[in-house]
Design a protein around this motif. Structure first.
Motif, PDB file in Angstrom:
ATOM      1  N   GLY A  83      52.594  53.689  82.483  1.00 50.73           N
ATOM      2  CA  GLY A  83      52.470  52.379  81.859  1.00 50.73           C
ATOM      3  C   GLY A  83      52.550  51.222  82.840  1.00 50.73           C
ATOM      4  O   GLY A  83      52.502  50.056  82.428  1.00 50.73           O
ATOM      5  N   HIS A 176      53.611  45.673  84.635  1.00 53.24           N
ATOM      6  CA  HIS A 176      53.021  46.266  83.428  1.00 53.24           C
ATOM      7  C   HIS A 176      52.423  45.174  82.551  1.00 53.24           C
ATOM      8  O   HIS A 176      52.687  43.968  82.740  1.00 53.24           O
ATOM      9  CB  HIS A 176      54.078  47.054  82.645  1.00 53.24           C
ATOM     10  CG  HIS A 176      55.237  46.217  82.169  1.00 53.24           C
ATOM     11  ND1 HIS A 176      55.209  45.525  80.975  1.00 53.24           N
ATOM     12  CD2 HIS A 176      56.444  45.955  82.726  1.00 53.24           C
ATOM     13  CE1 HIS A 176      56.351  44.886  80.806  1.00 53.24           C
ATOM     14  NE2 HIS A 176      57.122  45.122  81.859  1.00 53.24           N
ATOM     15  N   THR A 179      53.721  42.817  76.212  1.00 55.81           N
ATOM     16  CA  THR A 179      53.617  43.333  74.838  1.00 55.81           C
ATOM     17  C   THR A 179      53.505  42.201  73.824  1.00 55.81           C
ATOM     18  O   THR A 179      53.513  42.448  72.622  1.00 55.81           O
ATOM     19  CB  THR A 179      54.848  44.192  74.509  1.00 55.81           C
ATOM     20  OG1 THR A 179      56.036  43.405  74.705  1.00 55.81           O
ATOM     21  CG2 THR A 179      54.908  45.423  75.410  1.00 55.81           C
TER      22      THR A 179
END
Length: 232
Positions: A83, A176, A179
């Motif tokens: 990820g 990463h 979100t």
């Protein structure tokens, strides 16, 4: 007659090595050799010299191959956590606002440094850097991260949050995808499908300093002579 002499010579040599083997003291190890401790000169060895035994005789300086593979550092590959993507520190210097003297960011000393991903430099959007680059930055759990261009010029005073003097940047850096939603000038960014997406490193969002996004914030960048300039 010649054949008989040859056979006799081989037999004498065999007896000679056999006598050396039987008289030569010390047990052999798992590799078939050991270190000479006593009367070493008698056997043509130095005190403490390691040698191998094989077939009743002894052999000096002969390596016995093993089936164990020799470890190689090239076989150990870095594994990027699931990820995440690997990012790196740029090797060039970074300057902000050359019009008023150009403050050197001294990137390696920043708590949230600029980094490179896919050959694009990324800028941290923490409070200090947003203030320096005059980017309006608001956050809410319901909306996500909202970034807006301002008409403010970059001032002479730039603010950099430094790491502690005793600290250094990690050898391996990983970022990463965020979100949460990201809006630039009130337009939602389809970040997953961006060629150069926004990334998160050390809980701080980073934006790709491409022409596309720089223009939305009124910023201009340029890389020349191992120097990366940011100005507005």
């Amino acid at each position: 007659m010649i054949l008989k002499k040859a056979i006799l010579t081989v037999a004498l040599l065999s007896l000679s090595f056999a006598s050396i083997s039987s008289a030569h003291p010390g047990r052999t190890d798992s590799k078939g050799g050991h270190t000479c401790r006593t009367n070493c000169a008698k056997w043509g060895l130095k005190d403490g010299e390691y040698h191998y035994h094989k077939g009743g005789g002894f052999f000096i300086g002969v390596d016995i191959p093993t089936n164990e593979p020799t470890p190689s550092t090239s076989d150990v590959e870095e594994t990027t956590p699931y990820g995440y993507v690997k990012v790196t520190l740029p090797t060039f210097k970074i300057y902000i606002n050359y019009k008023t003297g150009a403050s050197d960011a001294q990137n390696s000393t920043l708590e949230y440094p600029f980094f490179l991903y896919n050959d694009i430099i990324y800028a941290p959007l923490n409070y200090d850097m947003c203030s320096t680059l005059t980017i309006e930055n608001t956050w809410s759990n319901e909306v996500g991260l909202s970034l807006r261009k301002t008409d403010t010029e970059i001032g002479e005073g730039v603010h950099f949050q430094r790491i502690k003097a005793s600290s250094t940047q990690p050898t391996n850096m990983y970022a990463h995808l965020p979100t949460f939603n990201i809006f630039v000038n009130d337009v939602w960014v389809d970040n997953v499908n961006e060629e150069y997406p926004f990334l998160v490193y050390n809980d701080v969002t980073y934006y790709p300093m491409t022409w596309h996004f720089n223009s939305k914030f009124g910023l201009t960048t340029g890389l020349k002579d191992n120097r990366f300039d940011i100005f507005k």
